[in-house]
Design an enzyme around this catalytic site. Structure first.
Site, PDB file in Angstrom:
ATOM      1  N   HIS B 107       2.999 -25.102 -28.190  1.00 24.75           N
ATOM      2  CA  HIS B 107       1.807 -24.764 -27.402  1.00 24.75           C
ATOM      3  C   HIS B 107       2.247 -24.045 -26.123  1.00 24.75           C
ATOM      4  O   HIS B 107       1.874 -24.406 -25.017  1.00 24.75           O
ATOM      5  CB  HIS B 107       1.028 -26.042 -27.037  1.00 24.75           C
ATOM      6  CG  HIS B 107      -0.405 -25.784 -26.660  1.00 24.75           C
ATOM      7  ND1 HIS B 107      -1.360 -25.445 -27.561  1.00 24.75           N
ATOM      8  CD2 HIS B 107      -1.047 -25.829 -25.468  1.00 24.75           C
ATOM      9  CE1 HIS B 107      -2.534 -25.303 -26.954  1.00 24.75           C
ATOM     10  NE2 HIS B 107      -2.367 -25.518 -25.669  1.00 24.75           N
ATOM     11  N   THR B 143      -1.625 -19.861 -28.116  1.00 29.14           N
ATOM     12  CA  THR B 143      -1.945 -20.867 -27.103  1.00 29.14           C
ATOM     13  C   THR B 143      -3.139 -20.433 -26.250  1.00 29.14           C
ATOM     14  O   THR B 143      -3.138 -19.329 -25.696  1.00 29.14           O
ATOM     15  CB  THR B 143      -0.714 -21.058 -26.187  1.00 29.14           C
ATOM     16  OG1 THR B 143       0.413 -21.353 -27.001  1.00 29.14           O
ATOM     17  CG2 THR B 143      -0.959 -22.183 -25.190  1.00 29.14           C
ATOM     18  N   GLU B 144      -4.164 -21.285 -26.187  1.00 26.36           N
ATOM     19  CA  GLU B 144      -5.356 -21.039 -25.351  1.00 26.36           C
ATOM     20  C   GLU B 144      -6.039 -19.717 -25.688  1.00 26.36           C
ATOM     21  O   GLU B 144      -6.694 -19.114 -24.843  1.00 26.36           O
ATOM     22  CB  GLU B 144      -4.991 -21.073 -23.857  1.00 26.36           C
ATOM     23  CG  GLU B 144      -4.191 -22.290 -23.422  1.00 26.36           C
ATOM     24  CD  GLU B 144      -4.968 -23.594 -23.499  1.00 26.36           C
ATOM     25  OE1 GLU B 144      -6.223 -23.531 -23.434  1.00 26.36           O
ATOM     26  OE2 GLU B 144      -4.354 -24.668 -23.628  1.00 26.36           O
ATOM     27  N   LEU B 145      -5.884 -19.276 -26.931  1.00 36.14           N
ATOM     28  CA  LEU B 145      -6.444 -18.005 -27.400  1.00 36.14           C
ATOM     29  C   LEU B 145      -5.992 -16.808 -26.555  1.00 36.14           C
ATOM     30  O   LEU B 145      -6.713 -15.809 -26.431  1.00 36.14           O
ATOM     31  CB  LEU B 145      -7.975 -18.058 -27.496  1.00 36.14           C
ATOM     32  CG  LEU B 145      -8.558 -19.062 -28.489  1.00 36.14           C
ATOM     33  CD1 LEU B 145     -10.064 -18.840 -28.631  1.00 36.14           C
ATOM     34  CD2 LEU B 145      -7.910 -18.964 -29.866  1.00 36.14           C
ATOM     35  N   TRP B 298      -9.157 -18.255 -23.397  1.00 36.12           N
ATOM     36  CA  TRP B 298     -10.448 -18.951 -23.420  1.00 36.12           C
ATOM     37  C   TRP B 298     -10.607 -19.872 -22.199  1.00 36.12           C
ATOM     38  O   TRP B 298     -11.505 -20.693 -22.167  1.00 36.12           O
ATOM     39  CB  TRP B 298     -10.669 -19.688 -24.737  1.00 36.12           C
ATOM     40  CG  TRP B 298      -9.883 -20.955 -25.010  1.00 36.12           C
ATOM     41  CD1 TRP B 298      -8.956 -21.545 -24.204  1.00 36.12           C
ATOM     42  CD2 TRP B 298     -10.001 -21.800 -26.171  1.00 36.12           C
ATOM     43  NE1 TRP B 298      -8.472 -22.685 -24.793  1.00 36.12           N
ATOM     44  CE2 TRP B 298      -9.096 -22.870 -26.002  1.00 36.12           C
ATOM     45  CE3 TRP B 298     -10.776 -21.761 -27.330  1.00 36.12           C
ATOM     46  CZ2 TRP B 298      -8.951 -23.882 -26.958  1.00 36.12           C
ATOM     47  CZ3 TRP B 298     -10.634 -22.777 -28.279  1.00 36.12           C
ATOM     48  CH2 TRP B 298      -9.731 -23.812 -28.098  1.00 36.12           C
TER      49      TRP B 298
END
Lengths: 431, 414
Positions: B107, B143-145, B298
């Site tokens: 991640h 990770t986190e779009l 995001w």
């Protein structure tokens, strides 16, 4: 709004945050249009006024037979009552000061030494007699004054404030900047405690400088919660930033960690030194500056020597005005390891001077500041850990400084003054 | 049409233990706290949600379909601290209605700092998913779009993916709808699925907000909103953290009932269906290209990197971390490499965020630190120790201050 205010110190004669707070609050109230009669004890007749003249000779402050004003405080009239009482007094220091004053008089000196040393607490008797004598004089003076509310700061003014309330029948607001439990831990002086308690119970409203202090007032003094309001202190945001000269005498590749405050048990200078010792085990090019004085100074000097870090610790004695500015400009980090701190204005001043701060979790100011490092005063390793990090990592120093300086601008005396006026108004509403 | 495409993100970081400059232990992570949080979230979210979704999938006989991205570090923790969750994920995998996506095992933000490390982590994640769930992911989510054109290009070049997921941010769509399949510019095969942030956030953030004009959100109301896209959309991408179910939105908000009833309500309309990302791209062709020269994500309202890299501390910490890459790998010590990689978990940098700190915000979620400053200090102390381990292992001096001097000048941001 006309206020009869009782305080114990006022700049430039200050030995701690009480004077700074009284000045900030009074000035902001004056700007809001409140009219204030500010009553102060002075050691010798005319002494205070002469120092005012030193400060602003040209303005020749509005003097009259029964009081004087100060530039920048247009709605404030000062009245002085001759008395050897001073802020942060204890029976012992009171006794000491009276003796010293007598000696000075004998030596023909008109100069008053304001630096204070707070002695061990034990009942000496005469300070209480003086507090009540002072109360009589103030009550007599008050009969000639016109005001709507009485506002008293800390315990020594309380008997006077109660006396004025009784003669004038006006509402009394007492403001607690520090309690006997903060100053003395569990070894409280019963006489002082009794006066504090009496003042709080006689008052119509009690202002605490933090929720921490409110809790103490609730649990130790038995004051009903609905009578207590929390009003945080502010910080003056002018008068610095222009002077950038580096007259430090300390080489620039050395980092400076600053302790600024009374060198007393309450302020935790011993924890500061213990942390310094741990820091020096890891990094070398750093000096620790202790600015202030107090009854622990000798012990702290000996402790520094005993720890083998005497050459790394500098003692400046008590600083004021320009010198405070200077020491903040030198500092890379300010540490306030207070054992008990009702509020703590000094960290705000440090942030105002772009100095990052580490503050004790056991402080009122910890309730309002987020962009600071917080520690338990007893956790010496953690204090050292954080000191090292701030000195070692520039991005940390930078972020703390920028965010802290931004945050501190939100704490304004104007807001504190406005809250006080609201509280006055509440006491004036007929029940 | 439209198809509803659910993707749930499942992740918990390895949080660091309190680590001072005086520590010299090689144990960096707070096993007790991580185990506690893992079990807590398992009980509130992963277990009840997995059981509910499994039951619902069986109930609708294959018509209800969902997808997950479970990070490698999450799987490690589930395996260790909550094995019963693993067996329910396995049961979900067995239904054939659940797709598992690929991401960086740790991640991490490695795409931004080291392309080699990024690819190694993606491959490691694919192998792990294959091993646990018997599927080889064909769809990637970062990770986190976090996304830009370069990511799309890199993913296409890897030759093993059909699609990427990202945020349907207004500024990258420029007035177009997120409810279609797109193609990243300068790519030929790969497709792009964009999150419908409005409908996703209705569930993820607004579901229990009583001040929201649409509260309470019911399954039939939500299904009506979905059906509005009939004729003007191919797919509604509902992407959210899995913790939405039971942890961000507690059970008593009715979130589980909402999910229980949603498939029935959506399938009432004969043109609606559920598809996994791979099924979406098999069914629909891209309608247009999307050009994203600058990074989107995001996170927060900014939808950029500022939650991880917005201040000098974050930037410094991550640069120092990736500066160690060669030394870490030269150490040939798998423990050092693993610790270094766990330090890449993006949450470590998220905790250093000062953006909403004063307001006390979502950034607080299971955040072990009192302040961003504490988090930075802790991280740097650990990194310093790791650096010394590398020095020991490689016989070359540490990158940071070996002589104990304040190395301020070396540590400037960027």
């Amino acid at each position: 709004m006309k206020v009869f205010m009782l305080g114990w110190e006022f700049p430039p004669f200050i030995s701690g945050g009480l004077g700074t707070a009284c000045y900030g609050l009074t000035k902001a109230m004056s700007n809001l249009g409140a009219e204030i009669v500010f009553v102060l004890p002075t050691m010798l007749e005319g002494e205070f006024a002469s120092h005012v003249e030193l400060l602003s000779p040209a303005q020749a402050s509005r003097m009259s037979a029964d009081g004087f004003g100060l530039p920048g405080l247009k709605n404030v009239m000062f009245r002085t009552v001759s008395s050897p009482l001073q802020a942060y007094s204890s029976p012992e220091t009171y006794h000491h000061r009276v003796e010293q004053s007598t000696k000075q008089k004998q030596a023909g000196s008109r100069r008053n030494i304001v630096e204070l040393t707070a002695g061990p607490m034990y009942y000496a008797g005469d300070i209480f007699a003086e507090v009540y004598r002072y109360a009589d004089e103030v009550a007599r003076m008050a009969t000639n004054e016109c005001f709507e509310v009485i506002h008293a700061h800390d315990w020594m003014t309380f008997p006077a404030a109660i006396a004025v309330k009784q003669t004038s029948d006006k509402p009394l607001i007492v403001q607690i900047h520090s309690t006997e439990f903060d100053r003395s831990g569990e070894h409280v002086n019963q006489g002082i405690y009794d006066i504090e308690r009496e003042g709080m119970h006689a008052a119509d409203k009690v202002i605490a400088v933090s929720h921490l202090t409110k809790q103490i007032i609730l649990s130790r003094y038995g004051v009903p919660a609905e009578k207590i309001d929390v009003v945080y202190n502010g910080v003056d945001q002018n008068g610095n930033g222009q002077l950038r000269s580096w007259e430090t005498g300390i080489s620039k590749d050395e980092k400076i960690v600053l302790f600024l405050g009374r060198v007393t048990m309450q302020k935790g200078p011993d924890y500061f030194l213990a942390a310094a010792k741990r820091v020096l085990e890891v990094i070398d090019n750093v000096k620790f500056v202790i600015a202030g004085t107090g009854d622990m100074v000798h012990r702290i000097i000996e402790m520094a020597a005993g720890l083998g870090i005497g050459h790394k610790v500098l003692f400046t004695g008590f600083l004021r005005g320009e010198d405070v500015e200077k020491v903040f400009r030198m500092a890379d980090l300010y540490v306030m390891p207070s054992v008990s701190e009702p509020f703590g204005i000094a960290p705000l001043e440090a942030l105002n001077h772009d100095v990052p701060v580490i503050i004790s979790k056991q402080s009122g100011v910890a309730e309002v500041l987020k962009h600071v490092l917080k520690v338990d005063f007893w956790d010496v390793d953690e204090i050292a850990n954080k000191i090292i990090a701030v000195l070692k990592y520039r991005p940390l120093h930078m972020t703390l400084r920028e965010q802290g300086n931004f945050e501190v601008r939100k704490l304004r005396w104007e807001d504190a003054a406005r809250r006080c006026v609201e509280i006055y108004n509440e006491t004036l509403i007929p029940v | 049409m439209p198809s509803v495409c659910f993707y749930f993100q499942v992740h918990q970081p390895f949080r660091l233990r309190h680590y001072t400059v005086f520590d010299d232990s090689y144990r960096y992570f707070d096993e007790k706290k991580n185990a506690f949080i893992c079990r807590k979230v398992a009980n509130k979210c992963y277990l009840p949600a997995n059981r509910l979704l499994l039951k619902t999938i069986n109930q609708y006989g294959g018509k209800f379909r969902i997808s997950y991205s479970i990070t490698g570090v999450m799987l490690e923790q589930i395996h260790e601290y909550a094995p019963e969750v693993m067996s329910t994920f396995d049961a979900l995998a067995q239904t054939g209605c659940v797709e598992f996506l690929a991401e960086t095992y740790y991640h991490s933000l490695s795409f931004l700092y080291s392309r080699n490390e990024f690819i190694e982590q993606v491959n490691k994640h694919i192998e792990t998913i294959q091993q646990f769930f018997g599927q080889r992911p064909r769809v990637f989510r970062n990770t986190e779009l976090i996304y830009n054109n370069e990511l799309a290009y890199t993913i296409e070049q890897m030759g093993i993916f059909d699609a990427i997921l990202s945020e349907g941010a207004d500024h990258i769509l420029g007035g177009r709808s997120p409810n279609f399949v797109y193609r990243p510019v300068n790519t030929e095969k790969i497709k792009l699925l964009l999150k419908n942030y409005s409908l996703s956030d209705d569930i993820a953030f607004r579901f229990s907000n009583r001040n929201w004009s649409e509260w309470p959100l019911t399954a039939d109301k939500f299904a009506r909103w979905i059906s509005r896209y009939n004729g003007n959309g191919q797919v509604v991408n509902l992407f959210m953290d899995y913790e939405t179910l039971g942890e961000h939105q507690w059970e008593d908000t009715g979130i589980f009932d909402f999910i229980r009833h949603l498939p029935g309500e959506i399938l009432k309309h004969p043109d609606n269906d559920f598809k996994t990302p791979s099924e979406v791209i098999a069914a629909y062709e891209p309608v247009d290209t999307v050009d994203v020269p600058h990074i989107v994500s995001w996170a927060d309202i900014e939808r950029d990197l500022s939650a991880w890299l917005g201040n000098a501390m974050q930037s410094n910490a991550i640069h120092e971390l990736y500066r160690l890459e060669n030394r870490v790998k030269q150490s040939c010590d798998s423990n050092i490499v693993d610790d270094w990689r766990k330090l890449q978990i993006s949450d470590h940098f998220y905790y250093m965020c000062t953006k909403y700190f004063a307001d006390g915000d979502v950034h607080k979620y299971f955040n072990p630190y009192d302040s961003p400053y504490e988090s930075y200090i802790n991280f740097m102390n650990v990194l310093n120790n790791l650096d010394n381990r590398c020095a020991h292992a490689t016989g070359r001096p540490a990158l940071s201050d070996p002589d104990g001097q304040v190395a301020g000048e070396l540590q400037t941001a960027n």
